[in-house]
Design a protein around this motif. Structure first.
Motif, PDB file in Angstrom:
ATOM      1  N   ALA A  15       4.280  -6.046   9.208  1.00 38.47           N
ATOM      2  CA  ALA A  15       3.966  -4.766   8.586  1.00 38.47           C
ATOM      3  C   ALA A  15       4.954  -3.702   9.041  1.00 38.47           C
ATOM      4  O   ALA A  15       5.399  -2.871   8.253  1.00 38.47           O
ATOM      5  CB  ALA A  15       2.545  -4.360   8.929  1.00 38.47           C
ATOM      6  N   ALA A  18       8.250  -4.196   7.249  1.00 35.52           N
ATOM      7  CA  ALA A  18       8.113  -3.777   5.861  1.00 35.52           C
ATOM      8  C   ALA A  18       8.070  -2.260   5.763  1.00 35.52           C
ATOM      9  O   ALA A  18       8.676  -1.662   4.871  1.00 35.52           O
ATOM     10  CB  ALA A  18       6.868  -4.391   5.260  1.00 35.52           C
ATOM     11  N   LEU A  22      10.483   0.125   3.696  1.00 34.04           N
ATOM     12  CA  LEU A  22       9.842   1.013   2.722  1.00 34.04           C
ATOM     13  C   LEU A  22      10.317   2.442   2.908  1.00 34.04           C
ATOM     14  O   LEU A  22      10.690   3.119   1.949  1.00 34.04           O
ATOM     15  CB  LEU A  22       8.323   0.935   2.881  1.00 34.04           C
ATOM     16  CG  LEU A  22       7.524   1.902   2.026  1.00 34.04           C
ATOM     17  CD1 LEU A  22       7.701   1.603   0.561  1.00 34.04           C
ATOM     18  CD2 LEU A  22       6.056   1.845   2.385  1.00 34.04           C
TER      19      LEU A  22
ATOM     20  N   LEU B  20      -2.652  -5.435   5.085  1.00 32.66           N
ATOM     21  CA  LEU B  20      -1.756  -4.277   5.150  1.00 32.66           C
ATOM     22  C   LEU B  20      -0.307  -4.646   4.821  1.00 32.66           C
ATOM     23  O   LEU B  20       0.323  -3.958   3.990  1.00 32.66           O
ATOM     24  CB  LEU B  20      -1.851  -3.636   6.539  1.00 32.66           C
ATOM     25  CG  LEU B  20      -1.102  -2.323   6.696  1.00 32.66           C
ATOM     26  CD1 LEU B  20      -1.752  -1.228   5.882  1.00 32.66           C
ATOM     27  CD2 LEU B  20      -1.033  -1.915   8.153  1.00 32.66           C
ATOM     28  N   PRO B  21       0.239  -5.706   5.414  1.00 39.88           N
ATOM     29  CA  PRO B  21       1.613  -6.054   5.040  1.00 39.88           C
ATOM     30  C   PRO B  21       1.772  -6.290   3.555  1.00 39.88           C
ATOM     31  O   PRO B  21       2.801  -5.907   2.968  1.00 39.88           O
ATOM     32  CB  PRO B  21       1.874  -7.354   5.817  1.00 39.88           C
ATOM     33  CG  PRO B  21       0.910  -7.333   6.921  1.00 39.88           C
ATOM     34  CD  PRO B  21      -0.300  -6.599   6.449  1.00 39.88           C
ATOM     35  N   VAL B  24       2.035  -2.931   1.825  1.00 35.83           N
ATOM     36  CA  VAL B  24       3.321  -2.304   2.121  1.00 35.83           C
ATOM     37  C   VAL B  24       4.438  -3.006   1.367  1.00 35.83           C
ATOM     38  O   VAL B  24       5.314  -2.366   0.791  1.00 35.83           O
ATOM     39  CB  VAL B  24       3.569  -2.318   3.642  1.00 35.83           C
ATOM     40  CG1 VAL B  24       4.950  -1.788   3.940  1.00 35.83           C
ATOM     41  CG2 VAL B  24       2.524  -1.492   4.340  1.00 35.83           C
ATOM     42  N   PHE B  25       4.386  -4.320   1.326  1.00 34.96           N
ATOM     43  CA  PHE B  25       5.402  -5.068   0.583  1.00 34.96           C
ATOM     44  C   PHE B  25       5.399  -4.696  -0.896  1.00 34.96           C
ATOM     45  O   PHE B  25       6.450  -4.563  -1.513  1.00 34.96           O
ATOM     46  CB  PHE B  25       5.189  -6.573   0.737  1.00 34.96           C
ATOM     47  CG  PHE B  25       6.018  -7.159   1.832  1.00 34.96           C
ATOM     48  CD1 PHE B  25       7.406  -7.129   1.769  1.00 34.96           C
ATOM     49  CD2 PHE B  25       5.424  -7.727   2.942  1.00 34.96           C
ATOM     50  CE1 PHE B  25       8.175  -7.651   2.795  1.00 34.96           C
ATOM     51  CE2 PHE B  25       6.190  -8.249   3.971  1.00 34.96           C
ATOM     52  CZ  PHE B  25       7.565  -8.212   3.903  1.00 34.96           C
ATOM     53  N   LEU B  27       4.537  -1.856  -2.235  1.00 35.61           N
ATOM     54  CA  LEU B  27       5.209  -0.559  -2.350  1.00 35.61           C
ATOM     55  C   LEU B  27       6.717  -0.729  -2.182  1.00 35.61           C
ATOM     56  O   LEU B  27       7.508  -0.148  -2.920  1.00 35.61           O
ATOM     57  CB  LEU B  27       4.688   0.390  -1.278  1.00 35.61           C
ATOM     58  CG  LEU B  27       3.348   1.064  -1.568  1.00 35.61           C
ATOM     59  CD1 LEU B  27       2.854   1.772  -0.326  1.00 35.61           C
ATOM     60  CD2 LEU B  27       3.534   2.068  -2.688  1.00 35.61           C
ATOM     61  N   LEU B  28       7.076  -1.549  -1.200  1.00 35.99           N
ATOM     62  CA  LEU B  28       8.492  -1.759  -0.923  1.00 35.99           C
ATOM     63  C   LEU B  28       9.213  -2.299  -2.151  1.00 35.99           C
ATOM     64  O   LEU B  28      10.261  -1.801  -2.536  1.00 35.99           O
ATOM     65  CB  LEU B  28       8.624  -2.751   0.238  1.00 35.99           C
ATOM     66  CG  LEU B  28      10.050  -3.182   0.591  1.00 35.99           C
ATOM     67  CD1 LEU B  28      10.860  -2.004   1.054  1.00 35.99           C
ATOM     68  CD2 LEU B  28      10.015  -4.246   1.657  1.00 35.99           C
TER      69      LEU B  28
END
Lengths: 199, 158
Positions: A15, A18, A22, B20-21, B24-25, B27-28
């Motif tokens: 996380a 990432a 991000l 959560l990852p 986030v991924f 969004l990334l």
């Protein structure tokens, strides 16, 4: 104890990685939409026309801008803020007024044969004119055409230009109506080669 | 017996952050896909003028930019303060525009060449002389679809 289970990879920091990426993309992204005035340049002149089509003075709305960014419209000094209203009057025209542009019967989709003004807006600027002033004048002239068309579209078809443009792809009627509005008030902004005047 | 006891002694259970990852991924990837990296470094100062009747530029891949303005402060000692044209990453003169247009056309799918737009990003203080030269060269190159880059505003002031 023949098989030992392979230990699980610790993904706790995934996380974080990432997030780092991000944030990088968040910062570098530019979400700006490019906007501007879209214009069409006249095609290059092959050679001098022997008989340039005669255009009567009453059909031309003359706009001059000098090196000091002063505006001269039809021989009268004017402020940019008044240009739009003046240009609108000219574009709409008045068949009874001798000083206003002539009308010519033209075939218009949906509306049949009807008189269309022979108006032309002529814009000439100096090489020393500031780009800001030039854009302002261009903007007002384009705005005048847009407003005239908007009013006509609402009066004639009860729709805004936006509605017509959005629907033109899908509906035949909208496309025809859009064409009709553009045919009744064609946007004719002619730009002369700039001169060095008033330096 | 002990099984039941354990549950009660835990207090507030920790929030499960296993997803959560993934979020986030997601969004990334969104940002990675939408990002358009700035491909040129500006060598001229450009503050575009404001206008009310603006259109949005669609299809960014079909838009080529021509920058006009005075050189940035770091470059002024070298190039002076006269207005200059920038094409891609270098200063250019109006004569280079035809070659630039040809170059841009070669990079575009032949079917989409008629849809190409050349956007003039000129500084509001630039003089029309240089802008006109650019326009004349664009005409010669038969690149007739142009766009004057402007910011949107509600009202024009004198």
């Amino acid at each position: 104890m023949a098989r030992r289970e392979s230990p699980e990879i610790n993904a706790g920091s995934m996380a974080d990685i990432a997030f780092l990426l991000l944030i990088f993309f968040l910062v570098t992204t530019t979400m700006d939409v490019d906007t501007g005035l879209t214009r069409k340049l006249p095609p290059p002149i092959e050679e001098e026309l022997e008989n340039p089509p005669e255009i009567r003075e009453r059909n031309v709305f003359q706009v001059l801008v000098n090196a000091n960014d002063d505006l001269l419209v039809e021989g009268e000094p004017m402020l940019v803020s008044n240009l739009r209203a003046e240009a609108k009057l000219f574009i709409v025209g008045d068949a009874l007024d001798e000083s206003m542009p002539e009308f010519k019967d033209t075939d218009v989709p949906l509306l049949g044969r009807m008189p269309v003004s022979k108006q032309i807006v002529s814009l000439q600027n100096d090489r020393g004119t500031s780009y800001e002033m030039y854009i302002k004048v261009q903007n007002e002239l384009v705005g005048a055409y847009n407003e005239v068309r908007e009013e006509y579209a609402q009066r004639k078809f009860g729709k805004t230009m936006q509605q017509l443009e959005d629907g033109a792809q899908a509906t035949e009627l909208f496309e025809q109506q859009l064409k009709a509005v553009k045919k009744v008030y064609p946007q004719r902004i002619s730009e002369a080669e700039p001169k060095n005047m008033g330096e | 017996m002990s099984k039941f006891k354990k549950k009660k002694s835990g207090g507030i259970p920790a929030v499960n952050t296993a997803a959560l990852p993934d979020i986030v991924f997601m969004l990334l990837f969104f940002f990675m896909v939408t990002t358009v990296m700035r491909e040129v470094t500006l060598k001229v100062k450009v503050v575009t003028p404001q206008a009310t009747e603006v259109n949005k530029l669609e299809r960014k891949s079909l838009v080529s930019y021509i920058y006009i303005g005075e050189p940035t402060e770091q470059l002024q000692s070298q190039f002076g303060t006269a207005d200059r044209i920038q094409l891609n990453d270098a200063f250019a003169t109006a004569k280079d525009i035809i070659a630039f247009v040809e170059g841009e056309r070669e990079q575009t799918d032949p079917a989409e060449v008629p849809l190409m737009t050349f956007s003039i990003k000129a500084d509001q203080k630039a003089e029309m002389g240089i802008v006109t030269d650019v326009k004349q060269e664009l005409r010669k190159a038969n690149a007739l679809k142009i766009n004057y880059s402007t910011k949107k505003t509600d009202k024009i002031v004198d």
